[in-house]
Motif scaffolding. Structure first.
Motif, PDB file in Angstrom:
ATOM      1  N   GLN A 126       0.843  -1.186   0.000  1.00 26.83           N
ATOM      2  CA  GLN A 126       0.000   0.000   0.000  1.00 26.83           C
ATOM      3  C   GLN A 126       0.884   1.244   0.000  1.00 26.83           C
ATOM      4  O   GLN A 126       2.028   1.223   0.420  1.00 26.83           O
ATOM      5  N   ARG A 127       0.275   2.336  -0.434  1.00 22.94           N
ATOM      6  CA  ARG A 127       1.037   3.576  -0.572  1.00 22.94           C
ATOM      7  C   ARG A 127       1.405   4.156   0.789  1.00 22.94           C
ATOM      8  O   ARG A 127       0.579   4.195   1.692  1.00 22.94           O
ATOM      9  N   GLU A 128       2.632   4.599   0.937  1.00 19.23           N
ATOM     10  CA  GLU A 128       3.053   5.308   2.129  1.00 19.23           C
ATOM     11  C   GLU A 128       3.193   6.784   1.776  1.00 19.23           C
ATOM     12  O   GLU A 128       3.745   7.140   0.745  1.00 19.23           O
ATOM     13  N   TYR A 129       2.685   7.653   2.656  1.00 17.03           N
ATOM     14  CA  TYR A 129       2.709   9.084   2.395  1.00 17.03           C
ATOM     15  C   TYR A 129       4.056   9.680   2.788  1.00 17.03           C
ATOM     16  O   TYR A 129       4.560   9.436   3.883  1.00 17.03           O
ATOM     17  N   ALA A 130       4.624  10.474   1.886  1.00 14.71           N
ATOM     18  CA  ALA A 130       5.867  11.171   2.216  1.00 14.71           C
ATOM     19  C   ALA A 130       5.614  12.163   3.344  1.00 14.71           C
ATOM     20  O   ALA A 130       6.436  12.353   4.238  1.00 14.71           O
ATOM     21  N   HIS A 143      -9.419  23.095  18.293  1.00 13.11           N
ATOM     22  CA  HIS A 143      -8.114  23.535  18.762  1.00 13.11           C
ATOM     23  C   HIS A 143      -7.073  23.305  17.670  1.00 13.11           C
ATOM     24  O   HIS A 143      -7.265  22.456  16.792  1.00 13.11           O
ATOM     25  N   ARG A 144      -5.996  24.034  17.749  1.00 10.74           N
ATOM     26  CA  ARG A 144      -4.927  23.876  16.765  1.00 10.74           C
ATOM     27  C   ARG A 144      -4.448  22.430  16.693  1.00 10.74           C
ATOM     28  O   ARG A 144      -4.114  21.924  15.617  1.00 10.74           O
ATOM     29  N   GLU A 145      -4.443  21.743  17.828  1.00 10.98           N
ATOM     30  CA  GLU A 145      -3.938  20.368  17.886  1.00 10.98           C
ATOM     31  C   GLU A 145      -4.880  19.367  17.226  1.00 10.98           C
ATOM     32  O   GLU A 145      -4.541  18.180  17.098  1.00 10.98           O
ATOM     33  N   ASP A 146      -6.074  19.804  16.806  1.00 11.00           N
ATOM     34  CA  ASP A 146      -7.019  18.892  16.148  1.00 11.00           C
ATOM     35  C   ASP A 146      -6.632  18.608  14.706  1.00 11.00           C
ATOM     36  O   ASP A 146      -7.188  17.708  14.069  1.00 11.00           O
ATOM     37  N   VAL A 147      -5.710  19.397  14.169  1.00 13.40           N
ATOM     38  CA  VAL A 147      -5.160  19.175  12.831  1.00 13.40           C
ATOM     39  C   VAL A 147      -3.648  19.287  12.946  1.00 13.40           C
ATOM     40  O   VAL A 147      -3.129  20.295  13.432  1.00 13.40           O
ATOM     41  N   THR A 148      -2.927  18.238  12.522  1.00 11.54           N
ATOM     42  CA  THR A 148      -1.474  18.262  12.653  1.00 11.54           C
ATOM     43  C   THR A 148      -0.818  17.772  11.362  1.00 11.54           C
ATOM     44  O   THR A 148      -1.384  16.957  10.638  1.00 11.54           O
ATOM     45  N   TYR A 149       0.374  18.291  11.111  1.00 10.21           N
ATOM     46  CA  TYR A 149       1.117  17.973   9.892  1.00 10.21           C
ATOM     47  C   TYR A 149       2.290  17.072  10.245  1.00 10.21           C
ATOM     48  O   TYR A 149       3.089  17.398  11.135  1.00 10.21           O
ATOM     49  N   ALA A 150       2.386  15.929   9.580  1.00  7.13           N
ATOM     50  CA  ALA A 150       3.458  14.972   9.857  1.00  7.13           C
ATOM     51  C   ALA A 150       4.360  14.830   8.646  1.00  7.13           C
ATOM     52  O   ALA A 150       3.888  14.738   7.511  1.00  7.13           O
ATOM     53  N   ARG A 151       5.663  14.766   8.884  1.00  6.89           N
ATOM     54  CA  ARG A 151       6.642  14.691   7.799  1.00  6.89           C
ATOM     55  C   ARG A 151       7.137  13.270   7.533  1.00  6.89           C
ATOM     56  O   ARG A 151       7.745  13.019   6.500  1.00  6.89           O
ATOM     57  N   HIS A 152       6.868  12.336   8.461  1.00  6.62           N
ATOM     58  CA  HIS A 152       7.296  10.951   8.251  1.00  6.62           C
ATOM     59  C   HIS A 152       6.515  10.046   9.205  1.00  6.62           C
ATOM     60  O   HIS A 152       5.891  10.518  10.171  1.00  6.62           O
ATOM     61  N   PRO A 153       6.526   8.710   8.990  1.00  8.47           N
ATOM     62  CA  PRO A 153       5.721   7.777   9.790  1.00  8.47           C
ATOM     63  C   PRO A 153       5.972   7.853  11.287  1.00  8.47           C
ATOM     64  O   PRO A 153       5.053   7.669  12.079  1.00  8.47           O
ATOM     65  N   ALA A 154       7.209   8.114  11.700  1.00  7.96           N
ATOM     66  CA  ALA A 154       7.494   8.194  13.136  1.00  7.96           C
ATOM     67  C   ALA A 154       6.698   9.322  13.787  1.00  7.96           C
ATOM     68  O   ALA A 154       6.188   9.180  14.904  1.00  7.96           O
ATOM     69  N   GLU A 155       6.596  10.452  13.096  1.00  3.45           N
ATOM     70  CA  GLU A 155       5.805  11.564  13.615  1.00  3.45           C
ATOM     71  C   GLU A 155       4.332  11.183  13.697  1.00  3.45           C
ATOM     72  O   GLU A 155       3.637  11.591  14.625  1.00  3.45           O
ATOM     73  N   VAL A 156       3.853  10.415  12.722  1.00  6.25           N
ATOM     74  CA  VAL A 156       2.459   9.982  12.737  1.00  6.25           C
ATOM     75  C   VAL A 156       2.174   9.178  14.006  1.00  6.25           C
ATOM     76  O   VAL A 156       1.160   9.392  14.685  1.00  6.25           O
ATOM     77  N   ARG A 157       3.052   8.248  14.337  1.00  5.48           N
ATOM     78  CA  ARG A 157       2.852   7.428  15.536  1.00  5.48           C
ATOM     79  C   ARG A 157       2.816   8.285  16.794  1.00  5.48           C
ATOM     80  O   ARG A 157       1.978   8.082  17.686  1.00  5.48           O
ATOM     81  N   GLU A 158       3.703   9.266  16.868  1.00  2.00           N
ATOM     82  CA  GLU A 158       3.735  10.150  18.036  1.00  2.00           C
ATOM     83  C   GLU A 158       2.446  10.957  18.140  1.00  2.00           C
ATOM     84  O   GLU A 158       1.881  11.111  19.228  1.00  2.00           O
TER      85      GLU A 158
END
Length: 285
Positions: A126-130, A143-158
């Motif tokens: 399956q496709r992995e997002y950059a 709240h601002r934290e309800d939308v977050t921008y992730a640059r790689h999978p590790a950030e997504v997990r956090e």
């Protein structure tokens, strides 16, 4: 001759992050317009509406609380007419909106919906997002934290762990799209449509426009944008709407957000009479 009564339900300030004044202004202007047209307009808050015992026949509203949505849906089932409909307002909750738009062929970024305790990394094949966006699935961004921008999978997990700590169980993970960010406003059933580049006018809720940055003026079809937005409004059952889209470098338009009755801040004066007339047309003048 007794004037007909229309009930207006204001949006609670908690649902207008950084736009309390703008949301208040479009609501108040619409109420004044309806009064000028000869209608008796009674205004209440979302909380006051929950205590209303008699079914209002005609409603215009910017409400968003889950309790008020359920109450208005009950009234609509009994014959009340509302702009927007409570069913349409409910459809703009993030997970429901994403599912509806993708299922109905509305151009939308590649997205998955996950539980906050699941591993978000797509299985092999399956496709992995950059890079991607994480957005709470159960409601609008408050709240601002309800939308977050992730640059790689590790950030997504956090970030998913942080959502879980905030008792947000479902998150929409959406592919980040490069291109020009455009904000739009419209009224279904009318010719009114307004779009602009929010970064250039410093129009922002949480400052996320900086991720895509200054628009490059990528050519795109105005008619196509209007058509896509009208189709999305129809799918979501919205009359008064707004949102955001990305125009990719190849000119492809994709909706990234769609909202019920936004502020119309840069075009409020032009929008109010169109919204008012559409309310009267929809709920029966």
């Amino acid at each position: 001759m007794t004037r007909k009564t229309i009930t207006g339900i204001r949006r609670a300030s908690v649902f207008s992050p950084n736009h309390i004044g703008n949301d208040s202004a479009i609501f108040a202007g619409t109420a004044d317009y309806l009064r000028e047209k000869g209608y008796n307009v009674t205004v209440c808050t979302e909380q006051q509406f929950l205590s209303v015992r008699e079914n209002p026949e005609r409603v215009f509203t910017m409400l968003r609380s889950k309790q008020a949505i359920r109450r208005l849906q009950q009234w609509e089932a009994e014959g009340c007419k509302s702009v927007n409909s409570a069913y349409g307002i409910e459809n703009t909750e993030r997970e429901r909106m994403t599912t509806l738009l993708m299922a109905n062929g509305i151009p939308y970024p590649d997205s998955i919906i996950v539980n906050t305790h699941d591993d978000p990394v797509p299985p092999p094949g399956q496709r992995e997002y950059a890079s991607c966006w994480l957005k709470r699935g159960d409601f609008h961004a408050i709240h601002r934290e309800d939308v977050t921008y992730a640059r790689h999978p590790a950030e997504v997990r956090e970030m998913l762990a942080e959502y879980a700590l905030r008792n947000i169980d479902r998150v929409v993970i959406t592919e980040h799209l490069e291109g020009d960010l455009i904000k739009f406003y419209g009224v279904a059933g009318s010719s009114f449509f307004y779009r602009f580049y929010p970064f250039e006018s410093s129009h922002s809720k949480f400052g996320f426009e900086a991720i895509n940055g200054k628009a490059r003026g990528i050519p795109f079809s105005e008619d196509e944008l209007r058509d896509v937005c009208l189709k999305a409004a129809h799918v979501l059952n919205l009359t008064v709407y707004g949102g955001d889209c990305i125009v990719s470098p190849d000119g492809v338009i994709r909706i990234i957000d769609f909202n019920d009755w936004p502020s119309f801040a840069p075009c409020r004066r032009e929008a109010i009479p169109v919204i008012g007339d559409m309310i009267l047309k929809t709920i029966g003048g």
